[in-house]
Design a protein around this motif. Sequence first.
Motif, short mmCIF file in Angstrom:
data_model
loop_
_atom_site.label_atom_id
_atom_site.label_comp_id
_atom_site.label_asym_id
_atom_site.label_seq_id
_atom_site.Cartn_x
_atom_site.Cartn_y
_atom_site.Cartn_z
N SER A 173 41.96 12.73 -9.20
CA SER A 173 42.29 12.34 -8.69
C SER A 173 44.42 12.57 -8.83
O SER A 173 44.60 11.91 -9.62
CB SER A 173 42.43 11.54 -7.39
N TYR A 174 44.37 12.86 -7.73
CA TYR A 174 46.27 12.46 -7.71
C TYR A 174 47.20 11.37 -8.12
O TYR A 174 46.79 10.71 -7.91
CB TYR A 174 46.91 13.70 -6.95
N VAL B 125 46.01 36.56 -0.38
CA VAL B 125 47.33 35.44 -0.22
C VAL B 125 48.70 35.69 -0.30
O VAL B 125 49.14 35.26 1.26
CB VAL B 125 46.91 34.41 -1.27
N GLY C 4 43.95 12.11 -2.50
CA GLY C 4 43.74 12.42 -4.35
C GLY C 4 44.22 13.85 -4.71
O GLY C 4 44.11 14.58 -5.81
N ASP C 5 44.49 14.72 -4.27
CA ASP C 5 44.27 16.00 -3.88
C ASP C 5 45.81 16.23 -3.65
O ASP C 5 46.31 15.92 -3.00
CB ASP C 5 43.13 17.19 -3.24
N LEU C 6 46.21 17.83 -4.35
CA LEU C 6 46.91 18.11 -4.39
C LEU C 6 47.37 19.65 -4.11
O LEU C 6 48.84 20.48 -3.64
CB LEU C 6 48.36 18.26 -4.87
N HIS C 7 46.17 20.63 -3.91
CA HIS C 7 46.28 22.25 -3.92
C HIS C 7 46.06 22.05 -2.47
O HIS C 7 45.02 22.23 -2.21
CB HIS C 7 45.04 22.33 -4.62
N ILE D 7 47.20 24.92 -0.77
CA ILE D 7 47.50 26.48 -0.67
C ILE D 7 46.62 26.92 0.35
O ILE D 7 46.53 27.35 1.61
CB ILE D 7 47.45 27.80 -1.61
N ASN E 67 47.85 25.59 3.97
CA ASN E 67 48.13 26.37 4.44
C ASN E 67 48.69 27.23 5.22
O ASN E 67 48.46 27.89 6.09
CB ASN E 67 49.61 25.98 3.12
N MET F 61 48.55 28.76 8.84
CA MET F 61 49.69 29.28 9.65
C MET F 61 48.49 29.97 10.79
O MET F 61 48.78 30.68 11.42
CB MET F 61 49.50 31.25 8.62
N LEU G 243 39.15 20.48 -5.60
CA LEU G 243 38.20 19.56 -6.68
C LEU G 243 37.25 18.54 -5.81
O LEU G 243 36.77 18.15 -5.09
CB LEU G 243 38.76 18.55 -7.22
N THR G 244 35.73 18.89 -7.16
CA THR G 244 35.06 17.90 -6.41
C THR G 244 35.18 16.67 -6.27
O THR G 244 34.67 15.95 -5.77
CB THR G 244 33.71 18.45 -7.50
N THR G 245 35.92 16.19 -7.31
CA THR G 245 36.61 14.75 -7.81
C THR G 245 37.02 14.42 -6.45
O THR G 245 37.11 12.62 -6.49
CB THR G 245 37.16 14.43 -8.52
N THR G 246 38.14 14.81 -5.54
CA THR G 246 38.49 14.28 -4.90
C THR G 246 37.75 14.84 -3.17
O THR G 246 38.29 14.18 -2.07
CB THR G 246 40.33 15.78 -4.47
N VAL H 141 35.34 14.34 -1.48
CA VAL H 141 34.32 13.12 -1.60
C VAL H 141 35.28 11.96 -0.39
O VAL H 141 34.43 11.21 -0.13
CB VAL H 141 33.76 12.02 -3.37
#
Lengths: 500, 224
Positions: free
Chosen positions: A217-218, B73, B112-115, B117, B120, B124, B163-166, B168
């Motif tokens: 994670s981040y 996009v 835990g995730d920063l993606h 877009i 966003n 909108m 992400l699959t890791t985030t 959860v």
Amino acid sequence: MEHHYTVRLEPLGKQIRVQAGTPLKDVLFPYGVEFPCGGKGLCGGCRVKVLQGSVSLDDEHKRALKKLGLKDPWRLACRSSVIADVTLEIGQFDTFILADSSPFHFHPRPGYGIAFDVGTTTLVAQLVSLESGEVVAVETDVNPQARYGGDVISRIEYAVLQQGADELTRLIREKFAAMTGRLLRKTGGTPPEKILIAGNTVMHHFFCGRDLTPMASYPFETPHGDACRFTAEELGLPADHTEILFLPVLGSFVGGDILAGIVATGLDESEDPVILVDLGTNGEIVVGNRDRILCASTAAGPAFEGTNIHMGMRATTGAISSVALENGEIRIHAIGNEKARGICGSGLIDAIAVFLEKGEIDAGGRITGDKERLPLTQEVFLTQKDVRELQLAKSAIASGLHILMDKLGYSPQDISNVYVSGAFGTFINLTNTARIGLLDFPEEKIIKMGNTALLGTKMLLFEDGERVDRILRKTAHLSLESNPRFQDIFADNMMFQVED
Amino acid sequence: MEDILEKLTIAVKRGKADKNSPYPPDMKGQDGADELTAEALKMGFTPDEVLQQALVKGMHLIGEDFSAGRAFVPEMLMAAKAMKAAMKHIEPFFRSGSVKQKGTVILGTVQGDLHDIGKNLLGMMVEGAGWKVVDLGADTPFEKFKGALEEHPGALVGMSALLTTTMVNMKGITEKIKAMNPDTIVMVGGAPLSQDFCDQIGADFYSPDPQGATEFLDGLVQSS
């Protein structure tokens, strides 16, 4: 009296001269082909497709094929021997391995060394004579962790969320010991001086038994990325006094394989600014020169490997690997000159460039004229979603380069060379890569380098640790998404240039 | 003159923010969403008419194109920029209460995730459908959702992950939100998610694209 024949392996394009009567098993084993039932002709795991020529076929072999329901042109490698010139496609090779054979400069020293590239998909190791610089033996194999997911994120998920870290560490170390053990049999009993291992951050952590939680994670920053030393005993090797080192991580997902790539390309010693791009799922990029280096990983995704593309496939027989326009007509080439049954990454790039040329895709990536499909052959076509997947992938790389160059104050004209590494990079058409805006640099500046991780690791066998330290000191990792303009840059780079 | 609302609808859909904007190339020099909104209000259309009959409509059209793969996009972001240029003129009426928004939606990319877009784009679309959007950004822990819910009682929550890791992490946050108030509606989305995952973690709604989410939200308004 000795007859020799040529065995050609597709899609590797490898040609091997062997004596008449050589068991195919002996020919294929060094290329990572496995014989799951031990060569008993029971499992069919070693099946090969005879594309041209023939191999031996006795009654026992025929019975084994019949039992497994395999028909022409399939043969079992474990039951075959070489009786003529032959071209084969290996059934289990839906991935193929780049074993580097580039020349390089070195200072001779006594003894042997091993360069080991731990890839997410494939493993390659070379035994090198430190005296002559020659590669004495090669071992290649598929990463046994692949059964727990093809990409690094699914492996992290298995390690962190399903407590599978120890299992993944065991798998990779066992395979390492087996491959290294086979190489060591070729040294005549001399233990190697050095074994250097390179891999991305996630491979580093698994191999070294480090906690992967920070990479789940981040901010995706690990405190455990330093170089990792082992004794031969720890890794189950008979050799002692051997220096065994896993190269350190550069930052976040960018690992020692890219560090080795910097060495292989000489980026860290170049006066002019240089770019290194690895066009894989993580799409690592490096920009810099001898003074300062920035690196980043991009979420390019698996489109270049044919994943998430409707008729996408890996670069194996039957994959459209290139597309061109001749007198307004689409001409395709499929690997092995077989009937096309899908398209791989290099073919996808060409196809998009051709459809842009024909005006069947507009600047925004939309398929024009209310069509749902863009046919390449009677069976193989692209969908609108395929174009979108490619736009995301190419923009991830292009945006990453934009942000790194911007940060260092470079414009594309300042860059003297763009090195492209990785299996996929070897096959791309540079005109089309520029055309779709993936690598928008003049063709003469782009150099295809193949497996830079292996080449760089091999070069480091001839150096002391100082070069690595110097690179670490001047290299910084940049998180692309943290750039406040990332979203706008990413969107801009999704567009195509269309001439009026 | 209904014509002006139609022009505004097209300006929003095509992403023509204002007269000076170079995008899209074939509308160079024409009035954009900014000028057209000001003009429509001056002509006597109510802010609510401008919002519903032009802005919401334009965003709905681009949302449909996006779902169908006809737009992507970049076009969505340009449309959103045009919408924002128009909204500048409408926002004062939200504050004075003369135009009502449909409700409040709190959005955040999960801890835990920063993606962000995808989130966003959803924001909108939701704003363009006439909702108030409170965007908490990326790497959003439960505490931030909690604070926003306390500030905006009755709001809905939307969470994204790439992400699959985030993804959860959505489970714990959804549980805590439901513990605060079982009636709070939680929407989830992002590339690795599925309806199954949504059901497993006890969230209320999942959609593979933003259009599905705005339709779900509009359904809530109509049924209440």
